[in-house]
Scaffold this active site. Structure first.
Site, PDB file in Angstrom:
ATOM      1  N   SER A   1      41.279 -30.543  19.045  1.00 52.65           N
ATOM      2  CA  SER A   1      41.037 -29.392  19.910  1.00 52.65           C
ATOM      3  C   SER A   1      40.779 -29.815  21.367  1.00 52.65           C
ATOM      4  O   SER A   1      41.367 -29.268  22.301  1.00 52.65           O
ATOM      5  CB  SER A   1      39.870 -28.596  19.337  1.00 52.65           C
ATOM      6  OG  SER A   1      39.151 -27.960  20.324  1.00 52.65           O
ATOM      7  N   SER A   2      39.909 -30.806  21.568  1.00 56.67           N
ATOM      8  CA  SER A   2      39.565 -31.179  22.951  1.00 56.67           C
ATOM      9  C   SER A   2      40.787 -31.752  23.672  1.00 56.67           C
ATOM     10  O   SER A   2      40.995 -31.481  24.858  1.00 56.67           O
ATOM     11  CB  SER A   2      38.402 -32.169  22.979  1.00 56.67           C
ATOM     12  OG  SER A   2      38.775 -33.372  22.357  1.00 56.67           O
ATOM     13  N   ALA A   3      41.605 -32.537  22.965  1.00 53.79           N
ATOM     14  CA  ALA A   3      42.793 -33.120  23.609  1.00 53.79           C
ATOM     15  C   ALA A   3      43.783 -32.026  23.971  1.00 53.79           C
ATOM     16  O   ALA A   3      44.388 -32.045  25.045  1.00 53.79           O
ATOM     17  CB  ALA A   3      43.449 -34.141  22.686  1.00 53.79           C
ATOM     18  N   ALA A   4      43.957 -31.042  23.085  1.00 54.22           N
ATOM     19  CA  ALA A   4      44.903 -29.962  23.367  1.00 54.22           C
ATOM     20  C   ALA A   4      44.445 -29.179  24.598  1.00 54.22           C
ATOM     21  O   ALA A   4      45.254 -28.818  25.458  1.00 54.22           O
ATOM     22  CB  ALA A   4      45.035 -29.045  22.157  1.00 54.22           C
TER      23      ALA A   4
ATOM     24  N   ASP B   1      45.186 -38.714  20.483  1.00 57.13           N
ATOM     25  CA  ASP B   1      45.127 -37.243  20.499  1.00 57.13           C
ATOM     26  C   ASP B   1      45.866 -36.657  21.699  1.00 57.13           C
ATOM     27  O   ASP B   1      46.641 -35.706  21.563  1.00 57.13           O
ATOM     28  CB  ASP B   1      43.664 -36.761  20.508  1.00 57.13           C
ATOM     29  CG  ASP B   1      42.955 -37.003  19.191  1.00 57.13           C
ATOM     30  OD1 ASP B   1      43.465 -37.787  18.370  1.00 57.13           O
ATOM     31  OD2 ASP B   1      41.881 -36.409  18.978  1.00 57.13           O
TER      32      ASP B   1
ATOM     33  N   LEU C   1      40.940 -31.942  14.511  1.00 59.67           N
ATOM     34  CA  LEU C   1      42.309 -31.440  14.690  1.00 59.67           C
ATOM     35  C   LEU C   1      42.742 -31.474  16.160  1.00 59.67           C
ATOM     36  O   LEU C   1      43.701 -30.802  16.547  1.00 59.67           O
ATOM     37  CB  LEU C   1      42.441 -30.025  14.110  1.00 59.67           C
ATOM     38  CG  LEU C   1      42.163 -29.901  12.611  1.00 59.67           C
ATOM     39  CD1 LEU C   1      42.322 -28.448  12.151  1.00 59.67           C
ATOM     40  CD2 LEU C   1      43.075 -30.806  11.781  1.00 59.67           C
TER      41      LEU C   1
ATOM     42  N   PRO D   1      40.249 -25.121  15.441  1.00 54.32           N
ATOM     43  CA  PRO D   1      38.794 -25.188  15.236  1.00 54.32           C
ATOM     44  C   PRO D   1      38.222 -26.385  16.006  1.00 54.32           C
ATOM     45  O   PRO D   1      38.740 -27.494  15.870  1.00 54.32           O
ATOM     46  CB  PRO D   1      38.635 -25.400  13.711  1.00 54.32           C
ATOM     47  CG  PRO D   1      39.983 -25.223  13.110  1.00 54.32           C
ATOM     48  CD  PRO D   1      41.014 -25.260  14.194  1.00 54.32           C
TER      49      PRO D   1
END
Ligand code: MEV
Length: 326
Positions: free
Chosen positions: A113-116, A158, A111, A106
């Site tokens: 998200s942007s780093a992943a 992250d 959680l 999400p």
């Protein structure tokens, strides 16, 4: 075409304090961001993000031409472009690219998200341009450029966890230590409320500027909590770890980053038998994590639901970034 994927994360202890000093303890979770990258004729970078209904083309001069979604949506695609450009700069290979992104994490909820997305982009574009896999260190550094666009001056936690996976003790300026975790029974509760990490980090910074001595003392206490939590986790003392998480949440509230929604989920989880519960990530919305032993899991998940949240099935994972030719 190259496909790369990278995991999201949950911070167990040390968010916000890690921006100043002291360690944070962070875990990779098995929700992943996926990137597909291929070369394309012409100049510039075409990016498609069907999950959020946006696609567009950044030309060689950096101008954005929307294909789907309005012209203001360039912002949501720009970090991907910045990471791809950084990979091209380092590899001295400038090509037209087509990039597609899909994510199970999400967005804007703490959680990672942007780093992943940034890590998977760095790995996919790096492999596409060089024909070989970049080192994990390079992927992590390239991804940090995208993180700076999204969050200002993030600690780097992250992009590290998303690159390496597993469990990390991370300290800004000192690097990280990866350690083994056998089992950590967590439940994540999602408030559904998006927020900006950069804005929350700036909010804490303003509080620090107004009350330096007080906020410094809170940050020192948080750093101690992270150290103690790290020992408890390594020693398998979940009861102690849970208590430390509860204390940490109290200090995060003192910094002004909790919300009534997060507090409701946290108190509900604790009352239903969680060993500990706290917000995770920057706060202001986003998610909580609760440490919950097996027999209590159903009850705690139900309590989170009744408190207005969504319990997420996201376990701990050892698997960091992965790249493959497809
Ligand atoms: C964000 O995932 C964690 C924060 O500590 C910010 C950072 O470390 O960059 C709030």
């Amino acid at each position: 075409m190259i496909h790369a994927s990278a995991p999201g994360k949950a911070i167990l202890l040390g968010e916000h304090s890690v921006v100043y000093r002291g360690p944070a303890i962070v875990l990779a979770i098995d929700l992943r961001a996926h990137i597909w990258a291929e070369e394309r004729e012409g100049d510039g970078i075409w990016i498609e993000a069907p999950d959020i209904g946006v696609s567009g083309h950044f030309d060689a001069r950096g101008r954005y031409h929307p294909i789907r979604g309005g012209s203001e949506r360039w912002r949501s695609l720009n970090p991907i472009r910045v990471v791809a450009l950084e990979a091209m700069r380092r590899l001295e290979a400038h090509r037209g690219l087509r990039i597609r992104v899909e994510s199970e994490i999400p967005p804007a909820e703490g959680l990672g998200s942007s780093a992943a997305i940034a890590v998977a982009t760095a790995a996919a574009v790096g492999r596409l341009l060089s024909g070989e896999e970049l080192s994990l260190g390079e992927v992590c550094e390239i991804a940090y450029e995208g993180e700076r666009i999204v969050h200002g001056t993030p600690s780097g936690i992250d992009n590290h966890i998303s690159t390496y996976g597993g469990a990390l003790r991370y300290e800004r300026g000192r690097g990280f230590e990866r350690f083994k975790v056998e089992e950590l029974p967590l439940i994540i509760g999602d408030s559904g409320r998006r927020r900006s990490t950069g804005a929350l980090v700036a909010k804490v910074r303003r509080l620090w500027e107004r009350h330096r001595e007080v906020v410094d003392a809170i940050i020192d206490a948080m750093a101690t909590l992270s150290e103690e939590g790290y020992k408890a986790l390594r020693g398998g003392d979940l009861k102690r770890l849970g208590e430390l998480m509860d204390i940490d949440h109290g200090l995060l509230s003192a910094l002004g980053v909790s919300t009534p929604e997060l507090d409701r989920m946290i108190y509900a989880a604790r009352s239903a038998g969680a060993l500990g519960a706290k917000l995770t990530g920057a706060g202001g919305g986003g998610c909580i994590i609760a440490l919950v032993e097996q027999p209590d899991r159903g009850r705690v998940a139900e309590a989170i639901r009744r408190a207005g949240g969504r319990p997420l099935r996201a376990g701990f994972t050892d698997i960091g970034v992965e790249v493959e030719e497809v």
